[in-house]
Structures are given as C-alpha cells and as structure tokens.
Design a protein around this motif. Structure first.
Motif, PDB file in Angstrom:
ATOM      1  N   LEU A 160       0.846  -1.174   0.000  1.00 28.24           N
ATOM      2  CA  LEU A 160       0.000   0.000   0.000  1.00 28.24           C
ATOM      3  C   LEU A 160       0.893   1.239   0.000  1.00 28.24           C
ATOM      4  CD1 LEU A 160      -1.478  -2.384   1.688  1.00 28.24           C
ATOM      5  CD2 LEU A 160      -2.967  -0.568   2.482  1.00 28.24           C
ATOM      6  N   VAL A 161       0.583   2.192  -0.852  1.00 25.69           N
ATOM      7  CA  VAL A 161       1.364   3.426  -0.929  1.00 25.69           C
ATOM      8  C   VAL A 161       0.406   4.609  -0.903  1.00 25.69           C
ATOM      9  CG1 VAL A 161       2.996   4.781  -2.258  1.00 25.69           C
ATOM     10  CG2 VAL A 161       3.185   2.280  -2.240  1.00 25.69           C
ATOM     11  N   GLU A 162       0.525   5.423   0.159  1.00 27.85           N
ATOM     12  CA  GLU A 162      -0.337   6.598   0.291  1.00 27.85           C
ATOM     13  C   GLU A 162       0.296   7.821  -0.353  1.00 27.85           C
ATOM     14  OE1 GLU A 162      -0.723   4.523   4.450  1.00 27.85           O
ATOM     15  OE2 GLU A 162       0.886   5.030   3.051  1.00 27.85           O
ATOM     16  N   SER A 163      -0.550   8.758  -0.713  1.00 28.73           N
ATOM     17  CA  SER A 163      -0.090  10.049  -1.207  1.00 28.73           C
ATOM     18  C   SER A 163      -1.164  11.091  -0.914  1.00 28.73           C
ATOM     19  CB  SER A 163       0.189   9.992  -2.712  1.00 28.73           C
ATOM     20  OG  SER A 163      -0.980   9.647  -3.421  1.00 28.73           O
ATOM     21  N   GLY A 164      -0.774  12.367  -1.008  1.00 28.82           N
ATOM     22  CA  GLY A 164      -1.760  13.434  -0.888  1.00 28.82           C
ATOM     23  C   GLY A 164      -1.755  14.199   0.412  1.00 28.82           C
ATOM     24  N   GLY A 165      -0.914  13.811   1.357  1.00 28.61           N
ATOM     25  CA  GLY A 165      -0.871  14.557   2.596  1.00 28.61           C
ATOM     26  C   GLY A 165      -0.207  15.918   2.401  1.00 28.61           C
ATOM     27  N   GLY A 166      -0.214  16.733   3.465  1.00 30.05           N
ATOM     28  CA  GLY A 166       0.416  18.034   3.379  1.00 30.05           C
ATOM     29  C   GLY A 166      -0.060  18.970   4.462  1.00 30.05           C
ATOM     30  N   LEU A 167       0.231  20.242   4.262  1.00 31.81           N
ATOM     31  CA  LEU A 167      -0.142  21.294   5.204  1.00 31.81           C
ATOM     32  C   LEU A 167      -1.309  22.088   4.634  1.00 31.81           C
ATOM     33  CD1 LEU A 167       0.413  23.094   7.708  1.00 31.81           C
ATOM     34  CD2 LEU A 167       2.061  24.345   6.272  1.00 31.81           C
ATOM     35  N   VAL A 168      -2.328  22.298   5.459  1.00 29.42           N
ATOM     36  CA  VAL A 168      -3.506  23.039   5.013  1.00 29.42           C
ATOM     37  C   VAL A 168      -4.040  23.868   6.167  1.00 29.42           C
ATOM     38  CG1 VAL A 168      -5.092  21.141   5.569  1.00 29.42           C
ATOM     39  CG2 VAL A 168      -5.712  22.807   3.795  1.00 29.42           C
ATOM     40  N   GLN A 169      -4.684  24.970   5.859  1.00 32.68           N
ATOM     41  CA  GLN A 169      -5.291  25.795   6.910  1.00 32.68           C
ATOM     42  C   GLN A 169      -6.614  25.186   7.349  1.00 32.68           C
ATOM     43  OE1 GLN A 169      -5.577  29.797   5.340  1.00 32.68           O
ATOM     44  NE2 GLN A 169      -3.614  30.341   6.270  1.00 32.68           N
TER      45      GLN A 169
ATOM     46  N   GLY B  25     -10.322  24.574   7.909  1.00 34.04           N
ATOM     47  CA  GLY B  25     -11.412  24.856   6.987  1.00 34.04           C
ATOM     48  C   GLY B  25     -11.137  24.410   5.569  1.00 34.04           C
ATOM     49  N   GLY B  26      -9.891  24.067   5.289  1.00 32.87           N
ATOM     50  CA  GLY B  26      -9.503  23.639   3.955  1.00 32.87           C
ATOM     51  C   GLY B  26      -9.767  22.163   3.705  1.00 32.87           C
ATOM     52  N   SER B  27      -9.308  21.700   2.547  1.00 37.17           N
ATOM     53  CA  SER B  27      -9.544  20.312   2.123  1.00 37.17           C
ATOM     54  C   SER B  27      -8.253  19.665   1.653  1.00 37.17           C
ATOM     55  CB  SER B  27     -10.558  20.281   0.978  1.00 37.17           C
ATOM     56  OG  SER B  27     -11.808  20.809   1.358  1.00 37.17           O
ATOM     57  N   LEU B  28      -8.227  18.345   1.794  1.00 38.13           N
ATOM     58  CA  LEU B  28      -7.159  17.519   1.241  1.00 38.13           C
ATOM     59  C   LEU B  28      -7.779  16.220   0.750  1.00 38.13           C
ATOM     60  CD1 LEU B  28      -4.143  17.736   3.741  1.00 38.13           C
ATOM     61  CD2 LEU B  28      -4.182  18.553   1.386  1.00 38.13           C
ATOM     62  N   ARG B  29      -7.119  15.625  -0.230  1.00 38.54           N
ATOM     63  CA  ARG B  29      -7.562  14.317  -0.732  1.00 38.54           C
ATOM     64  C   ARG B  29      -6.392  13.353  -0.646  1.00 38.54           C
ATOM     65  NH1 ARG B  29     -11.685  12.323  -3.985  1.00 38.54           N
ATOM     66  NH2 ARG B  29     -11.158  10.608  -5.406  1.00 38.54           N
ATOM     67  N   LEU B  30      -6.564  12.299   0.129  1.00 37.89           N
ATOM     68  CA  LEU B  30      -5.555  11.264   0.246  1.00 37.89           C
ATOM     69  C   LEU B  30      -5.888  10.122  -0.708  1.00 37.89           C
ATOM     70  CD1 LEU B  30      -5.152  11.009   4.134  1.00 37.89           C
ATOM     71  CD2 LEU B  30      -4.045  12.588   2.533  1.00 37.89           C
ATOM     72  N   SER B  31      -4.850   9.542  -1.273  1.00 37.27           N
ATOM     73  CA  SER B  31      -5.027   8.380  -2.141  1.00 37.27           C
ATOM     74  C   SER B  31      -4.121   7.253  -1.677  1.00 37.27           C
ATOM     75  CB  SER B  31      -4.706   8.739  -3.594  1.00 37.27           C
ATOM     76  OG  SER B  31      -5.643   9.651  -4.108  1.00 37.27           O
ATOM     77  N   CYS B  32      -4.536   6.036  -1.963  1.00 34.74           N
ATOM     78  CA  CYS B  32      -3.758   4.859  -1.595  1.00 34.74           C
ATOM     79  C   CYS B  32      -3.800   3.883  -2.759  1.00 34.74           C
ATOM     80  CB  CYS B  32      -4.338   4.229  -0.340  1.00 34.74           C
ATOM     81  SG  CYS B  32      -3.554   2.677   0.155  1.00 34.74           S
ATOM     82  N   ALA B  33      -2.634   3.554  -3.283  1.00 35.24           N
ATOM     83  CA  ALA B  33      -2.531   2.569  -4.357  1.00 35.24           C
ATOM     84  C   ALA B  33      -2.200   1.217  -3.745  1.00 35.24           C
ATOM     85  CB  ALA B  33      -1.457   2.991  -5.352  1.00 35.24           C
ATOM     86  N   VAL B  34      -3.000   0.215  -4.069  1.00 36.60           N
ATOM     87  CA  VAL B  34      -2.840  -1.124  -3.509  1.00 36.60           C
ATOM     88  C   VAL B  34      -2.406  -2.081  -4.611  1.00 36.60           C
ATOM     89  CG1 VAL B  34      -3.981  -3.016  -2.288  1.00 36.60           C
ATOM     90  CG2 VAL B  34      -4.645  -0.638  -1.822  1.00 36.60           C
ATOM     91  N   SER B  35      -1.337  -2.814  -4.359  1.00 35.42           N
ATOM     92  CA  SER B  35      -0.867  -3.795  -5.329  1.00 35.42           C
ATOM     93  C   SER B  35      -0.777  -5.168  -4.667  1.00 35.42           C
ATOM     94  CB  SER B  35       0.495  -3.387  -5.890  1.00 35.42           C
ATOM     95  OG  SER B  35       1.450  -3.273  -4.853  1.00 35.42           O
ATOM     96  N   GLY B  36      -1.051  -6.195  -5.449  1.00 38.43           N
ATOM     97  CA  GLY B  36      -1.012  -7.554  -4.939  1.00 38.43           C
ATOM     98  C   GLY B  36      -2.379  -8.030  -4.484  1.00 38.43           C
ATOM     99  N   GLY B  37      -2.631  -9.306  -4.632  1.00 32.81           N
ATOM    100  CA  GLY B  37      -3.885  -9.871  -4.174  1.00 32.81           C
ATOM    101  C   GLY B  37      -5.064  -9.488  -5.044  1.00 32.81           C
TER     102      GLY B  37
END
Length: 122
Positions: free
Chosen positions: A3-12, A14-26
C-alpha cells in the motif's frame, strides 16, 4: 500486498485535502479498505468500506466531513477530507483486510501503508 499513500500536506483550518492509496497484490475487489490515523498519543479509526462498497463507516468526529471511496478498476482507495480542523492533524495510514469486512480495531487489519502526514494549521 503493498500500500502506498499520497496526498498529505499542510492546510489551513477549513480547507480540504484528498488522500489516495494505491494497492498492489492480491484481489483488491474482495478486500475491506480503510484509513486510520496516528496522533502523538492516540491511534484511531477514521473510515472504512467493506468489500462490496455498499456502506461506509466513519468515526463520529469525521462523519459528514470526510468521504471514503474506492476504485476497483484502479486498485485505489481515496479519502476526501473537507472542513479540516487542527485536531485532524496526524499521520494517516491506509489499511486493507483480506477478510472483506471492516473493524474499528487496528489489530484487525492485515496490511498497512507507510503513512502520510496531514497537518492542519489553526
């Protein structure tokens, strides 16, 4: 399974973020998928979907602000986070369970990603 996550960061606040996770295998479409987060003193369940994607489960504090989704064609899990608060600051982990059903117990989940940092400034 990896599993590999991406999309984190710094936000004020009230703001928004979108995290994604790529899953390989199985066989991704048969897995339950979810997100946990780790703050300095706590590890807590955030959201999950059963293998059929028929129902989403959320921790009370994020219900109505976060949305979990999955794309079985792309083997990805997403977490859309809106109206972020300072208390949402944590490392967010993508998780997978081969049994296909969710639990809010972190010990239940079979595979974990490396985590992605989300920091919300107030």
């Amino acid at each position: 399974v990896q599993l590999v996550e991406s999309g984190g960061g710094l936000v004020q606040a009230g703001g928004s973020l979108r995290l994604s996770c790529a899953v390989s295998g199985g066989t991704f479409s048969f897995y339950a998928v979810g997100w946990f987060r780790q703050a300095p003193r706590t590890r807590e369940f955030v959201a999950a979907l059963n293998w059929s994607s028929g129902r989403a489960y959320y921790q009370d504090s994020v219900d109505g602000r976060f949305t979990i989704s999955r794309d079985n064609a792309k083997n990805t899990v997403n977490l859309q986070m809106n109206s972020l608060k300072a208390e949402d600051t944590a490392i967010y982990y993508c998780v997978v369970n081969e049994g296909g059903y969710y639990s809010d117990n972190y010990e239940y989940w079979d595979y974990w990603g490396q985590g992605t940092q989300v920091t919300v400034s107030s």
